[in-house]
Design an enzyme around this catalytic site. Structure first.
Site, PDB file in Angstrom:
ATOM      1  N   SER A   1     -19.295   9.124  12.115  1.00  0.00           N
ATOM      2  CA  SER A   1     -18.954  10.077  11.065  1.00  0.00           C
ATOM      3  C   SER A   1     -19.017   9.409   9.687  1.00  0.00           C
ATOM      4  O   SER A   1     -20.045   8.866   9.314  1.00  0.00           O
ATOM      5  CB  SER A   1     -17.570  10.675  11.362  1.00  0.00           C
ATOM      6  OG  SER A   1     -17.362  11.857  10.637  1.00  0.00           O
TER       7      SER A   1
ATOM      8  N   ASP B   1     -20.810  15.745  15.204  1.00  0.00           N
ATOM      9  CA  ASP B   1     -19.943  14.613  14.865  1.00  0.00           C
ATOM     10  C   ASP B   1     -19.603  13.718  16.062  1.00  0.00           C
ATOM     11  O   ASP B   1     -19.132  14.184  17.099  1.00  0.00           O
ATOM     12  CB  ASP B   1     -18.641  15.144  14.255  1.00  0.00           C
ATOM     13  CG  ASP B   1     -17.900  14.108  13.435  1.00  0.00           C
ATOM     14  OD1 ASP B   1     -17.820  12.953  13.879  1.00  0.00           O
ATOM     15  OD2 ASP B   1     -17.411  14.445  12.351  1.00  0.00           O
TER      16      ASP B   1
END
Length: 334
Positions: A71, A184
């Site tokens: 991320s 993600d």
């Protein structure tokens, strides 16, 4: 200094091995010295603290051979590996609330934000960069939609790898990479220590952005479900018909004053998810050193507080430096 020959700088730091592919662990190489790995965790705006971590490590003469990022950790780690940390820090420090809102291109799609504006910013400095040609081994962690596979992006476009790693479900659209829709990486591996070790790091330093934010959830047994006052009033009214045999219209339930808003629900859900997964992964494969910046008062989406967040990352690293340097000094390998 005693760590000469153990750590190295960006210039001429390529490992010379064959590039690795998605989900492929690199082949073993002959060992001549200790390899240091960094695992940079996810945590949205709190991730600006990764910049402070990198600055403090650099000043101490510690430069990683391997970086695995998830991320926002993939954003900072990828920019660092590409030699663009200065540009990223300048961008982060330039953000205001107004500018952050200007970067959010809202639309109706798989997420609230298409991510095109952020992609163009990344492409300004990283457009021609490929993961496998970076001077530092780099891996961005992502999650495949539907299957839940953990995907290690170790070759191809650096910008696309970074985008796929931070595509938070419901917020950003997923990214199509080689026929897979990716989102993600924090959904499966918020602090990618396993990836850093798989890329042959002997010593792994991880940065946990949620170390001070743990919700420490437990199990509450025998919890009784009770109707709210509004629900009971409606049930009571419906059970007593008027004289002419028509049920009165039920009064609409009032919104409870302490009911959480959408943003609060999203933030709390993300914190709970990351805490539970991170604790499990850390227990199974702990790092050699963990850096945990004090980010308890930092909001997930307060990207405009970069200067303060970067400073917290630097301070946390400076506190950990004695342990890191002792570990480097004492580490032995065959």
């Amino acid at each position: 200094m005693f760590w000469d020959g153990i750590v190295r700088r960006h210039a001429g730091s390529g490992d010379g091995g064959e590039p690795i592919t998605m989900n492929e662990i690199p082949e073993r190489e002959p060992r001549s010295r200790l390899k240091i790995g960094l695992a940079l965790g996810g945590g949205a705006a709190r991730g600006w603290s990764h910049i402070g971590v990198m600055r403090a490590l650099d000043e101490a003469g510690i430069v990683p051979d391997v970086i695995a990022g998830c991320s926002i950790g993939a954003v900072v780690g990828g920019c660092y590996a590409a030699g663009k940390l200065d540009e990223l820090e300048a961008f982060a420090n330039s953000l205001t609330k107004r500018r952050v809102m200007g970067l959010l291109d809202f639309h109706i799609g798989s997420g609230l934000i298409s991510g095109g504006r952020l992609q163009r910013l990344l492409e300004h400095d990283l457009k021609d960069q490929r993961v496998e040609t970076l001077p530092i081994k780099f891996c961005a962690i992502s999650t495949e939609l539907v299957t839940g596979h953990e995907i290690w992006l170790t070759r191809g476009s650096l910008v696309r790898a970074i985008r796929a790693s931070y595509a938070l479900p419901g917020v950003f659209d997923p990214v199509l990479v080689d026929g897979r829709w990716l989102m993600d990486g924090a959904l499966v591996n918020p602090i990618p220590i396993t990836a850093a070790r798989a890329m042959e790091a002997d010593l792994v330093i991880c940065v946990n952005l949620n170390g001070e934010i743990r919700v420490r959830g437990t199990v509450i047994q025998n919890y009784e479900s009770r109707a709210s006052t509004d629900e009971m009033e409606i049930e009571e009214a419906l059970s007593e018909p008027r004289r002419w045999g028509i049920f009165p219209a039920a009064r609409p339930a009032r919104r409870q004053p302490d009911a959480p808003g959408m943003a609060a629900v999203m933030v709390d859900a993300f914190n709970i998810m990351q805490d539970r997964i991170a604790r499990s992964r850390l227990a199974g494969d702990p790092p050699d050193v963990m850096i945990s910046p004090k980010l308890g008062k930092m909001g997930l989406f307060e990207f405009h507080r970069a200067e303060e967040t970067i400073a917290l990352g630097r301070h946390a690293t400076e506190r950990a430096l004695p342990d890191i340097l002792d570990l480097i000094r004492d580490s032995q390998f065959v």
